[in-house]
Write a protein that holds these residues in place. Structure first.
Motif, PDB file in Angstrom:
ATOM      1  N   GLU A 214       0.836  -1.204   0.000  1.00  0.00           N
ATOM      2  CA  GLU A 214       0.000   0.000   0.000  1.00  0.00           C
ATOM      3  C   GLU A 214       0.872   1.255   0.000  1.00  0.00           C
ATOM      4  O   GLU A 214       0.580   2.229  -0.699  1.00  0.00           O
ATOM      5  CB  GLU A 214      -0.915  -0.006   1.225  1.00  0.00           C
ATOM      6  CG  GLU A 214      -1.964   1.102   1.222  1.00  0.00           C
ATOM      7  CD  GLU A 214      -2.918   1.013   2.398  1.00  0.00           C
ATOM      8  OE1 GLU A 214      -3.711   1.973   2.582  1.00  0.00           O
ATOM      9  OE2 GLU A 214      -2.867   0.024   3.143  1.00  0.00           O
TER      10      GLU A 214
ATOM     11  N   CYS B  65       2.237   1.923  -3.475  1.00  0.00           N
ATOM     12  CA  CYS B  65       1.228   2.524  -4.360  1.00  0.00           C
ATOM     13  C   CYS B  65       1.100   4.023  -4.108  1.00  0.00           C
ATOM     14  O   CYS B  65       0.976   4.809  -5.043  1.00  0.00           O
ATOM     15  CB  CYS B  65      -0.119   1.831  -4.154  1.00  0.00           C
ATOM     16  SG  CYS B  65      -0.168   0.120  -4.755  1.00  0.00           S
ATOM     17  N   HIS B  66       1.136   4.423  -2.851  1.00  0.00           N
ATOM     18  CA  HIS B  66       1.030   5.844  -2.526  1.00  0.00           C
ATOM     19  C   HIS B  66       2.276   6.606  -2.982  1.00  0.00           C
ATOM     20  O   HIS B  66       2.178   7.736  -3.451  1.00  0.00           O
ATOM     21  CB  HIS B  66       0.815   6.027  -1.021  1.00  0.00           C
ATOM     22  CG  HIS B  66      -0.531   5.589  -0.532  1.00  0.00           C
ATOM     23  ND1 HIS B  66      -1.697   5.876  -1.211  1.00  0.00           N
ATOM     24  CD2 HIS B  66      -0.906   4.876   0.569  1.00  0.00           C
ATOM     25  CE1 HIS B  66      -2.722   5.362  -0.566  1.00  0.00           C
ATOM     26  NE2 HIS B  66      -2.273   4.750   0.516  1.00  0.00           N
TER      27      HIS B  66
ATOM     28  N   ARG C  74       2.083   7.167  -6.620  1.00  0.00           N
ATOM     29  CA  ARG C  74       1.108   8.208  -6.961  1.00  0.00           C
ATOM     30  C   ARG C  74       1.624   9.613  -6.636  1.00  0.00           C
ATOM     31  O   ARG C  74       0.936  10.601  -6.894  1.00  0.00           O
ATOM     32  CB  ARG C  74      -0.200   7.959  -6.218  1.00  0.00           C
ATOM     33  CG  ARG C  74      -0.929   6.694  -6.655  1.00  0.00           C
ATOM     34  CD  ARG C  74      -2.308   6.606  -6.006  1.00  0.00           C
ATOM     35  NE  ARG C  74      -2.988   5.379  -6.367  1.00  0.00           N
ATOM     36  CZ  ARG C  74      -3.106   4.310  -5.573  1.00  0.00           C
ATOM     37  NH1 ARG C  74      -2.583   4.355  -4.351  1.00  0.00           N
ATOM     38  NH2 ARG C  74      -3.748   3.230  -5.970  1.00  0.00           N
TER      39      ARG C  74
ATOM     40  N   THR D  24       8.033   2.626  -9.181  1.00  0.00           N
ATOM     41  CA  THR D  24       6.956   2.727 -10.170  1.00  0.00           C
ATOM     42  C   THR D  24       6.989   1.526 -11.112  1.00  0.00           C
ATOM     43  O   THR D  24       5.962   0.890 -11.375  1.00  0.00           O
ATOM     44  CB  THR D  24       7.084   4.025 -10.980  1.00  0.00           C
ATOM     45  OG1 THR D  24       7.009   5.142 -10.091  1.00  0.00           O
ATOM     46  CG2 THR D  24       5.972   4.130 -12.011  1.00  0.00           C
TER      47      THR D  24
ATOM     48  N   ALA E 268       5.961  -1.588  -9.211  1.00  0.00           N
ATOM     49  CA  ALA E 268       4.522  -1.635  -8.959  1.00  0.00           C
ATOM     50  C   ALA E 268       3.753  -2.058 -10.200  1.00  0.00           C
ATOM     51  O   ALA E 268       2.786  -2.829 -10.119  1.00  0.00           O
ATOM     52  CB  ALA E 268       4.037  -0.276  -8.462  1.00  0.00           C
TER      53      ALA E 268
ATOM     54  N   ILE F  31      -0.461  -1.512  -9.263  1.00  0.00           N
ATOM     55  CA  ILE F  31      -1.086  -0.257  -9.655  1.00  0.00           C
ATOM     56  C   ILE F  31      -1.284  -0.233 -11.164  1.00  0.00           C
ATOM     57  O   ILE F  31      -0.522  -0.871 -11.911  1.00  0.00           O
ATOM     58  CB  ILE F  31      -0.211   0.944  -9.192  1.00  0.00           C
ATOM     59  CG1 ILE F  31      -1.023   2.234  -9.197  1.00  0.00           C
ATOM     60  CG2 ILE F  31       1.043   1.062 -10.017  1.00  0.00           C
ATOM     61  CD1 ILE F  31      -0.335   3.369  -8.472  1.00  0.00           C
ATOM     62  N   ASN F  32      -2.294   0.476 -11.623  1.00  0.00           N
ATOM     63  CA  ASN F  32      -2.539   0.618 -13.054  1.00  0.00           C
ATOM     64  C   ASN F  32      -1.777   1.825 -13.595  1.00  0.00           C
ATOM     65  O   ASN F  32      -1.554   2.810 -12.880  1.00  0.00           O
ATOM     66  CB  ASN F  32      -4.032   0.802 -13.325  1.00  0.00           C
ATOM     67  CG  ASN F  32      -4.833  -0.421 -12.948  1.00  0.00           C
ATOM     68  OD1 ASN F  32      -4.382  -1.554 -13.143  1.00  0.00           O
ATOM     69  ND2 ASN F  32      -6.011  -0.215 -12.380  1.00  0.00           N
TER      70      ASN F  32
ATOM     71  N   GLU G  73      -3.086   5.396 -13.127  1.00  0.00           N
ATOM     72  CA  GLU G  73      -3.071   5.994 -11.797  1.00  0.00           C
ATOM     73  C   GLU G  73      -1.799   6.770 -11.521  1.00  0.00           C
ATOM     74  O   GLU G  73      -1.683   7.444 -10.503  1.00  0.00           O
ATOM     75  CB  GLU G  73      -3.217   4.904 -10.729  1.00  0.00           C
ATOM     76  CG  GLU G  73      -4.519   4.145 -10.762  1.00  0.00           C
ATOM     77  CD  GLU G  73      -4.577   3.100  -9.666  1.00  0.00           C
ATOM     78  OE1 GLU G  73      -4.611   3.498  -8.496  1.00  0.00           O
ATOM     79  OE2 GLU G  73      -4.573   1.894  -9.990  1.00  0.00           O
ATOM     80  N   ILE G  74      -0.850   6.672 -12.438  1.00  0.00           N
ATOM     81  CA  ILE G  74       0.464   7.272 -12.221  1.00  0.00           C
ATOM     82  C   ILE G  74       0.545   8.639 -12.847  1.00  0.00           C
ATOM     83  O   ILE G  74       0.137   8.842 -13.998  1.00  0.00           O
ATOM     84  CB  ILE G  74       1.570   6.357 -12.807  1.00  0.00           C
ATOM     85  CG1 ILE G  74       1.498   4.968 -12.163  1.00  0.00           C
ATOM     86  CG2 ILE G  74       2.939   6.981 -12.590  1.00  0.00           C
ATOM     87  CD1 ILE G  74       2.398   3.956 -12.828  1.00  0.00           C
TER      88      ILE G  74
END
Length: 327
Positions: free
Chosen positions: A266, A269-270, A273, A311, A314, A320-321, A324-325
């Motif tokens: 998690e 992912c943050h 982002r 990145t 991930a 992550i998709n 979303e980046i």
């Protein structure tokens, strides 16, 4: 005065009107006639010992020794009580006060102060909701695992959760004080004075109710959960040596293989982002120091230290998709 199970339930309300809310939040309906506390609780399926612990704790202004009370209360019953309290504040009390604020002013007037104060109230209400959402999704979820006899893995434990919890309580208290001060000092003079005074009284009563709620969480509930946590961990520690060794071996293999925990995934992912450590901490309801610890563990396990590298990691691992980046 401390109430006992043989006292009449109606005596609670006559002695302290605040206990009306306690009775309601335990799910005990009015109309109990001359029933004793024990009889009324039994009729509503409520644990009498827990009910009395909360009633006497509030009645004594939180001065009773929580260590003794916590030994006998039902944590499951306390969780239900606190969740009903959340529903009361979010679904009833805060919207009702907002309606009163609107009724006390002339919304057709072009007074920017009026709308700014309403905006401030809405921000305060949202802050209360965020706080209670945190309790429901983190505190109560963690406690439910303990009630199921499970020792949560990959988790900071109740102490870490409670630390953030306590900080939130202090923030709510400051915001409530500021809200009252703004209304008292700056509300438009052409407002309905009687309605406004009545609304302000409601805010004071809600603040006192919310303070009592938070104090109970920080003391009686926290002590009861700590006791439950120790009990569950103690039971888990009494498992066979073979089971314990196997579990430890499994964890060691996971560490050496670089397997990431759900919390670490998690965090990745943050980071990907573009969130800062502080923003990640707020998003995950943990401290910034805990975020930094997760990031150190991620770097050690993946041997990746840069956001760009994370990145790629991930995306490759499906965490992550691409959309979303922020590129």
């Amino acid at each position: 005065m401390l109430f006992t199970e043989n006292a009449q339930m109606s005596d609670l309300i006559h002695d302290d009107y605040r206990l009306l809310q306690v009775i309601s939040r335990f799910g005990v309906s009015l109309g109990f006639g001359d029933k004793s506390i024990s009889e009324a609780c039994s009729a509503s399926g409520v644990d009498t010992t827990t009910f009395l612990a909360v009633v006497n704790f509030i009645q004594s202004e939180g001065r009773l020794p929580v260590e003794e009370l916590a030994e006998e209360v039902s944590v499951r019953e306390l969780v239900r009580y606190l969740q009903r309290s959340h529903s009361y504040f979010i679904d009833f009390r805060l919207p009702a006060i907002r309606r009163k604020l609107i009724e006390a002013i002339d919304c057709s007037a072009k007074n920017q102060i009026t709308f700014l104060i309403l905006k401030f109230y809405d921000e305060y209400a949202a802050e209360v909701q965020r706080h209670m959402d945190y309790e429901n999704t983190h505190i109560h979820t963690y406690v439910q695992l303990l009630l199921d006899g499970k020792v949560p893995s990959n988790h900071e434990g109740y102490s870490e959760l409670a630390h953030q919890h306590h900080d939130n309580h202090a923030t709510l208290s400051k915001s409530s004080h500021e809200l009252k001060s703004i209304i008292i000092k700056y509300y438009p003079s052409d407002s309905d004075t009687q309605r406004l005074a009545d609304t302000l009284m409601d805010i004071y009563i809600m603040e006192e109710d919310l303070f009592t709620h938070c104090h109970l969480e920080d003391t009686l509930f926290a002590e009861a959960v700590h006791a439950l946590e120790r009990e569950v961990r103690c039971r888990a520690g009494k498992d066979s040596d073979a089971s314990t060794a196997a579990a430890n071996h499994g964890r060691t293999e996971a560490e050496s293989s670089g397997e990431l925990s759900d919390r670490e995934k998690e965090v990745i992912c943050h980071v990907v982002r573009g969130l800062s450590n502080k923003e990640i901490a707020e998003k995950m309801f943990i401290s910034a120091n805990t975020v930094m610890t997760h990031r150190r563990n991620i770097a050690r396990k993946t041997q990746i230290h840069s956001p760009a590298g994370l990145t790629i990691y991930a995306i490759v691992n499906g965490l992550i998709n691409l959309d979303e980046i922020k590129l």
